[in-house]
Design a protein around this motif. Structure first.
Motif, PDB file in Angstrom:
ATOM      1  N   ASN A  39       0.802  -1.219   0.000  1.00 19.90           N
ATOM      2  CA  ASN A  39       0.000   0.000   0.000  1.00 19.90           C
ATOM      3  C   ASN A  39       0.839   1.275   0.000  1.00 19.90           C
ATOM      4  OD1 ASN A  39      -2.780  -0.401  -0.261  1.00 19.90           O
ATOM      5  ND2 ASN A  39      -2.965  -1.173   1.807  1.00 19.90           N
ATOM      6  N   GLN A  40       2.151   1.146   0.161  1.00 21.71           N
ATOM      7  CA  GLN A  40       3.015   2.330   0.124  1.00 21.71           C
ATOM      8  C   GLN A  40       3.104   2.892  -1.288  1.00 21.71           C
ATOM      9  OE1 GLN A  40       6.287   2.251   3.626  1.00 21.71           O
ATOM     10  NE2 GLN A  40       6.868   1.182   1.772  1.00 21.71           N
ATOM     11  N   ARG A  41       3.050   4.207  -1.384  1.00 16.96           N
ATOM     12  CA  ARG A  41       3.233   4.872  -2.669  1.00 16.96           C
ATOM     13  C   ARG A  41       4.644   5.426  -2.757  1.00 16.96           C
ATOM     14  NH1 ARG A  41      -1.715   2.807  -1.586  1.00 16.96           N
ATOM     15  NH2 ARG A  41      -3.392   3.724  -2.830  1.00 16.96           N
ATOM     16  N   SER A  42       5.116   5.611  -3.969  1.00 18.95           N
ATOM     17  CA  SER A  42       6.451   6.177  -4.174  1.00 18.95           C
ATOM     18  C   SER A  42       6.507   7.592  -3.608  1.00 18.95           C
ATOM     19  CB  SER A  42       6.779   6.211  -5.676  1.00 18.95           C
ATOM     20  OG  SER A  42       6.787   4.907  -6.211  1.00 18.95           O
ATOM     21  N   GLY A  43       7.571   7.904  -2.866  1.00 22.89           N
ATOM     22  CA  GLY A  43       7.737   9.218  -2.264  1.00 22.89           C
ATOM     23  C   GLY A  43       7.068   9.355  -0.914  1.00 22.89           C
ATOM     24  N   GLN A  44       6.308   8.328  -0.484  1.00 20.68           N
ATOM     25  CA  GLN A  44       5.626   8.367   0.810  1.00 20.68           C
ATOM     26  C   GLN A  44       5.935   7.096   1.604  1.00 20.68           C
ATOM     27  OE1 GLN A  44       1.546   8.841  -0.481  1.00 20.68           O
ATOM     28  NE2 GLN A  44       1.663  11.055  -0.312  1.00 20.68           N
ATOM     29  N   GLN A  45       7.155   6.639   1.492  1.00 22.76           N
ATOM     30  CA  GLN A  45       7.531   5.368   2.108  1.00 22.76           C
ATOM     31  C   GLN A  45       7.800   5.526   3.610  1.00 22.76           C
ATOM     32  OE1 GLN A  45      10.807   3.873  -0.247  1.00 22.76           O
ATOM     33  NE2 GLN A  45       9.429   2.894  -1.692  1.00 22.76           N
ATOM     34  N   ILE A  46       7.073   4.745   4.380  1.00 26.32           N
ATOM     35  CA  ILE A  46       7.261   4.686   5.829  1.00 26.32           C
ATOM     36  C   ILE A  46       8.215   3.543   6.177  1.00 26.32           C
ATOM     37  CG2 ILE A  46       6.110   4.423   8.062  1.00 26.32           C
ATOM     38  CD1 ILE A  46       5.350   6.970   6.663  1.00 26.32           C
ATOM     39  N   TYR A  47       8.136   2.462   5.406  1.00 24.88           N
ATOM     40  CA  TYR A  47       8.943   1.267   5.669  1.00 24.88           C
ATOM     41  C   TYR A  47       9.883   0.986   4.497  1.00 24.88           C
ATOM     42  CZ  TYR A  47       4.739   0.838   8.550  1.00 24.88           C
ATOM     43  OH  TYR A  47       3.693   1.091   9.395  1.00 24.88           O
ATOM     44  N   LYS A  48      11.113   0.611   4.818  1.00 25.87           N
ATOM     45  CA  LYS A  48      12.118   0.323   3.784  1.00 25.87           C
ATOM     46  C   LYS A  48      11.978  -1.100   3.242  1.00 25.87           C
ATOM     47  CE  LYS A  48      15.449   3.428   5.996  1.00 25.87           C
ATOM     48  NZ  LYS A  48      16.747   3.508   6.711  1.00 25.87           N
ATOM     49  N   ASN A  49      11.726  -2.034   4.129  1.00 26.51           N
ATOM     50  CA  ASN A  49      11.601  -3.434   3.743  1.00 26.51           C
ATOM     51  C   ASN A  49      10.810  -4.178   4.816  1.00 26.51           C
ATOM     52  OD1 ASN A  49      13.521  -3.938   5.886  1.00 26.51           O
ATOM     53  ND2 ASN A  49      15.135  -3.357   4.435  1.00 26.51           N
ATOM     54  N   MET A  50      10.741  -5.496   4.679  1.00 27.40           N
ATOM     55  CA  MET A  50       9.933  -6.286   5.604  1.00 27.40           C
ATOM     56  C   MET A  50      10.414  -6.161   7.046  1.00 27.40           C
ATOM     57  SD  MET A  50       9.325 -10.410   5.696  1.00 27.40           S
ATOM     58  CE  MET A  50      10.963 -10.698   6.383  1.00 27.40           C
ATOM     59  N   MET A  51      11.731  -6.318   7.272  1.00 24.75           N
ATOM     60  CA  MET A  51      12.250  -6.247   8.643  1.00 24.75           C
ATOM     61  C   MET A  51      12.046  -4.870   9.249  1.00 24.75           C
ATOM     62  SD  MET A  51      13.093  -9.134   9.641  1.00 24.75           S
ATOM     63  CE  MET A  51      13.731  -8.532  11.207  1.00 24.75           C
ATOM     64  N   ASP A  52      12.244  -3.830   8.447  1.00 24.69           N
ATOM     65  CA  ASP A  52      12.041  -2.464   8.930  1.00 24.69           C
ATOM     66  C   ASP A  52      10.590  -2.251   9.323  1.00 24.69           C
ATOM     67  OD1 ASP A  52      12.912   0.326   9.334  1.00 24.69           O
ATOM     68  OD2 ASP A  52      11.612   0.754   7.624  1.00 24.69           O
ATOM     69  N   CYS A  53       9.675  -2.820   8.529  1.00 26.40           N
ATOM     70  CA  CYS A  53       8.243  -2.706   8.820  1.00 26.40           C
ATOM     71  C   CYS A  53       7.900  -3.405  10.134  1.00 26.40           C
ATOM     72  CB  CYS A  53       7.437  -3.320   7.671  1.00 26.40           C
ATOM     73  SG  CYS A  53       5.649  -3.280   7.929  1.00 26.40           S
ATOM     74  N   LEU A  54       8.411  -4.609  10.330  1.00 24.15           N
ATOM     75  CA  LEU A  54       8.110  -5.361  11.549  1.00 24.15           C
ATOM     76  C   LEU A  54       8.695  -4.693  12.791  1.00 24.15           C
ATOM     77  CD1 LEU A  54       8.590  -9.047  10.300  1.00 24.15           C
ATOM     78  CD2 LEU A  54       6.441  -7.831  10.710  1.00 24.15           C
ATOM     79  N   ILE A  55       9.929  -4.187  12.665  1.00 30.00           N
ATOM     80  CA  ILE A  55      10.576  -3.509  13.800  1.00 30.00           C
ATOM     81  C   ILE A  55       9.800  -2.254  14.194  1.00 30.00           C
ATOM     82  CG2 ILE A  55      12.636  -2.219  14.523  1.00 30.00           C
ATOM     83  CD1 ILE A  55      14.260  -4.236  12.810  1.00 30.00           C
ATOM     84  N   LYS A  56       9.434  -1.431  13.190  1.00 30.70           N
ATOM     85  CA  LYS A  56       8.685  -0.199  13.463  1.00 30.70           C
ATOM     86  C   LYS A  56       7.295  -0.516  14.008  1.00 30.70           C
ATOM     87  CE  LYS A  56      11.093   2.860  10.228  1.00 30.70           C
ATOM     88  NZ  LYS A  56      11.030   3.595   8.952  1.00 30.70           N
ATOM     89  N   THR A  57       6.702  -1.609  13.546  1.00 31.17           N
ATOM     90  CA  THR A  57       5.379  -2.012  14.045  1.00 31.17           C
ATOM     91  C   THR A  57       5.453  -2.369  15.525  1.00 31.17           C
ATOM     92  OG1 THR A  57       4.681  -2.826  11.870  1.00 31.17           O
ATOM     93  CG2 THR A  57       3.494  -3.669  13.791  1.00 31.17           C
TER      94      THR A  57
END
Length: 321
Positions: A39-57
């Motif tokens: 669901n991330q759009r280009s230029g509005q990225q909150i997460y870099k990759n899967m691990m980054d997403c899980l850590i931030k979550t």
């Protein structure tokens, strides 16, 4: 031998249901990361990759934040997986009644029918699950906007309201009726039918390679697991573009400056124009990591025959080697 040729639909439904619950519990956090990355759009990225997403979550929502939407999935995955696996077995059985070996075309046809049957449950399940899973991404985006806005304004940050699956369901039924729960049905069919067409024949052939001999067709449980993982991984990557389109269409709430879509064609056109072809592979690695063990675990549970054991048909030795 005659008993082995018969098919017990209740037992298959039990096997599929248990398989789905076990598999989903194990891989749900990766599925959550997949949804947020897609669901991330280009230029509005909150997460870099899967691990980054899980850590931030975990940091922002706690450990159980990784299981947001799991209740919906666990509730509905039982009938969903039961229908998918049992329907494939049922149609394979019907297509092989002439006594001949199933051709690849008939295997693909059985998979196609199974994929069409499962969307009855899959579409509303995915619809609700995606709203729950993506809520954290939208909240994170709001926090970023709030931090930036405080540089120019003293207004307080917007409050993030958490909603439950029950609230979402009630709102959809009140505003759009039952059809609201089936938003993205076309995209779900576009994903699930090709997936089943690829997965089930591929799994059947890989699984057959593990047979001891023509006289002893039993397969070790670990071979069922590896066959399910391999076939699931290939099928998952093959239909990832369709999964991205489905996820975008079923996301009701949008972040700042995120476009809306009127249908499958409009979604494909806008993604190509604004994000390029690479956007269709967003979350592909996550999807492969979700589907591979999910179907590996599912096939082990399925072939162990828990349903048959519970119903007293034919006990199955898990260590069939």
């Amino acid at each position: 031998m005659a008993q082995q040729q018969q098919i017990s639909l209740p037992a298959k439904l039990i096997n599929g249901g248990i398989a789905g619950m076990v598999g989903v519990t194990c891989v749900f956090p990766i599925d959550l990361a997949k949804t947020r990355l897609q669901n991330q759009r280009s230029g509005q990225q909150i997460y870099k990759n899967m691990m980054d997403c899980l850590i931030k979550t975990v940091k922002s929502e706690g450990y159980f934040g990784m299981y947001r939407g799991a209740a919906v999935n666990l509730t509905l995955v039982t009938p969903e997986k039961a229908i998918k696996l049992a329907a494939n077995d049922f149609f394979r059985h019907q297509l092989s009644k002439d006594g001949g070996k199933l051709t690849v075309f008939k295997e693909m046809l059985a998979g196609c029918c199974a994929g069409m049957c499962q969307v009855i449950v899959t579409t509303p399940m995915e619809m609700l699950k995606i709203q729950m899973q993506d809520a954290g991404r939208l909240a994170a985006q709001q926090r970023v906007i709030a931090v930036l806005s405080r540089s120019y304004s003293a207004s307080p940050a917007p409050q993030v309201i958490r909603v439950s699956a029950t609230q979402i369901t009630r709102e959809l039924l009140m505003t759009k009726g039952v059809t609201g729960l089936y938003r993205g049905l076309g995209a779900t069919l576009m994903r699930d039918i090709p997936f089943s067409v690829v997965y089930f024949p591929l799994f059947a052939h890989l699984h057959q390679l593990g047979q001891h001999s023509s006289e002893d067709p039993t397969v070790p449980f670990y071979w069922s697991f590896m066959s399910g993982c391999s076939a699931g991984c290939v099928a998952a990557v093959a239909v990832s573009p369709c999964d991205v389109v489905k996820t975008r269409l079923q996301s009701l709430k949008k972040g700042a400056n995120e476009e809306t879509y009127t249908g499958v064609v409009d979604c494909v056109r806008k993604i190509l124009k604004k994000e390029g072809p690479g956007a269709f592979l967003k979350g592909a690695s996550c999807r492969a990591l979700v589907i591979a063990p999910l179907f590996g675990i599912a096939q082990v549970v399925y072939f162990v025959g828990v349903g048959e054991i519970l119903l007293g048909y034919s006990p199955y030795n898990i260590y069939s080697a």
